[in-house]
Design an enzyme around this catalytic site. Sequence first.
Site, PDB file in Angstrom:
ATOM      1  N   GLY A  48       1.095  -1.191   0.069  1.00 35.06           N
ATOM      2  CA  GLY A  48       0.131   0.233   0.073  1.00 35.06           C
ATOM      3  C   GLY A  48       0.754   1.467  -0.340  1.00 35.06           C
ATOM      4  CD  GLU A 102       2.243   0.224   6.911  1.00 36.39           C
ATOM      5  OE1 GLU A 102       1.042   0.643   6.378  1.00 36.39           O
ATOM      6  OE2 GLU A 102       1.892  -0.283   8.116  1.00 36.39           O
ATOM      7  CG  ASP A 103      -1.092   1.219   3.272  1.00 33.52           C
ATOM      8  OD1 ASP A 103      -0.654   0.881   4.408  1.00 33.52           O
ATOM      9  OD2 ASP A 103      -1.603   0.120   2.356  1.00 33.52           O
ATOM     10  CG  ASP A 106      -7.608  -0.754  11.132  1.00 29.39           C
ATOM     11  OD1 ASP A 106      -8.195   0.220  12.061  1.00 29.39           O
ATOM     12  OD2 ASP A 106      -7.717  -1.616  10.675  1.00 29.39           O
ATOM     13  CE  LYS A 134      -9.183   2.809   8.699  1.00 30.39           C
ATOM     14  NZ  LYS A 134      -9.966   1.079   8.346  1.00 30.39           N
ATOM     15  CG  PHE A 155     -12.370  -1.187   4.132  1.00 34.64           C
ATOM     16  CD1 PHE A 155     -11.259  -1.263   4.618  1.00 34.64           C
ATOM     17  CD2 PHE A 155     -12.630  -1.634   3.001  1.00 34.64           C
ATOM     18  CE1 PHE A 155     -10.074  -2.198   4.693  1.00 34.64           C
ATOM     19  CE2 PHE A 155     -11.867  -1.764   2.235  1.00 34.64           C
ATOM     20  CZ  PHE A 155     -10.759  -2.703   2.732  1.00 34.64           C
ATOM     21  CB  VAL A 156     -10.522   4.286   3.123  1.00 36.10           C
ATOM     22  CG1 VAL A 156     -11.625   4.799   3.628  1.00 36.10           C
ATOM     23  CG2 VAL A 156      -9.321   3.843   4.135  1.00 36.10           C
ATOM     24  CG  ASP A 162      -5.836  -3.980  -1.239  1.00 32.04           C
ATOM     25  OD1 ASP A 162      -5.071  -3.414  -0.682  1.00 32.04           O
ATOM     26  OD2 ASP A 162      -5.945  -5.173  -1.516  1.00 32.04           O
ATOM     27  NE  ARG A 168      -2.920  -2.728  -3.628  1.00 37.02           N
ATOM     28  CZ  ARG A 168      -2.362  -3.348  -2.446  1.00 37.02           C
ATOM     29  NH1 ARG A 168      -2.080  -1.939  -1.490  1.00 37.02           N
ATOM     30  NH2 ARG A 168      -2.925  -4.577  -2.377  1.00 37.02           N
TER      31      ARG A 168
HETATM   32  P1  IMP Z   1      -2.895  -2.926  11.062  1.00 34.98           P
HETATM   33  O1  IMP Z   1      -2.130  -3.721  11.935  1.00 34.98           O
HETATM   34  O2  IMP Z   1      -4.548  -2.901  11.779  1.00 34.98           O
HETATM   35  O3  IMP Z   1      -2.212  -1.120  11.657  1.00 34.98           O
HETATM   36  O4  IMP Z   1      -3.617  -2.696  10.063  1.00 34.98           O
HETATM   37  C1  IMP Z   1      -2.582  -2.182   8.776  1.00 34.98           C
HETATM   38  C2  IMP Z   1      -2.728  -2.406   7.296  1.00 34.98           C
HETATM   39  O5  IMP Z   1      -4.770  -3.323   7.173  1.00 34.98           O
HETATM   40  C3  IMP Z   1      -2.886  -1.736   6.514  1.00 34.98           C
HETATM   41  O6  IMP Z   1      -1.275  -1.556   6.018  1.00 34.98           O
HETATM   42  C4  IMP Z   1      -3.789  -2.465   5.437  1.00 34.98           C
HETATM   43  O7  IMP Z   1      -2.993  -2.879   4.414  1.00 34.98           O
HETATM   44  C5  IMP Z   1      -5.107  -2.890   5.794  1.00 34.98           C
HETATM   45  N1  IMP Z   1      -5.984  -1.524   6.487  1.00 34.98           N
HETATM   46  C6  IMP Z   1      -6.312  -1.029   7.565  1.00 34.98           C
HETATM   47  N2  IMP Z   1      -7.746  -0.475   7.453  1.00 34.98           N
HETATM   48  C7  IMP Z   1      -7.934  -0.884   6.113  1.00 34.98           C
HETATM   49  C8  IMP Z   1      -8.488   0.094   4.967  1.00 34.98           C
HETATM   50  O8  IMP Z   1      -8.738   0.620   5.646  1.00 34.98           O
HETATM   51  N3  IMP Z   1      -8.598   0.329   3.757  1.00 34.98           N
HETATM   52  C9  IMP Z   1      -7.777  -0.939   3.523  1.00 34.98           C
HETATM   53  N4  IMP Z   1      -6.598  -1.211   4.081  1.00 34.98           N
HETATM   54  C10 IMP Z   1      -6.998  -1.221   5.072  1.00 34.98           C
END
Ligand code: IMP
Length: 179
Positions: A48, A102-103, A106, A134, A155-156, A162, A168
Amino acid sequence: MSRVRLHDLDFVPFIPEGEVAAAIDRVAARLNTDYTGWRPLLIGVLNGAFFFAAELMKRLTIECEVTFVKVASYHGTRSTGKVSELIGLSERIEGRHVVVLEDIVDTGSTIRYIMDALAEHHPASVRIAALLFKPDAYKQEIPIDFVALNIPNAFVVGSGLDHDGLGRNLPGILKIAEP
Ligand code: IMP
């Protein structure tokens, strides 16, 4: 752009491309100030972060380098549960000032894993830059040092993010449509 269907889900425009660009301008300005003379190594987390990394790099006026890693997650044995592996870190990061790109952050479990994995290589410092954050979903203590845009818990897609491989390429940020 109006409603876009990706696989089984509909997405609607949320943050226009110009606002995303302006937010990246602000992150770049901070990096240009904070890292003057430090030659940071930017580490983009694939897939991402390719978009954020490219957009950020073209705005940086300081000496800097970029590389990419990937976090592979798979299910191990029942006792180990989910196992992650950091793939592709070929640069020596010992003593370097690192900025992880990081993209989206979350829950923060991905960034937690990356920070722990990088610490084993003894960088001089590690800070985190995220295109999207977030805050309501975040469960870690690690500060996200440079956030381009805070978003609510939805979710975006777009700008590198993606839904199951699609979206993407979409400009700006789109969010999942209310049913
Ligand atoms: P985390 O480990 O929960 O912080 O999630 C990080 C990863 O989850 C990101 O690098 C994304 O690949 C994916 N992700 C989390 N939220 C979204 C979203 O809203 N859209 C797309 N991918 C997401």
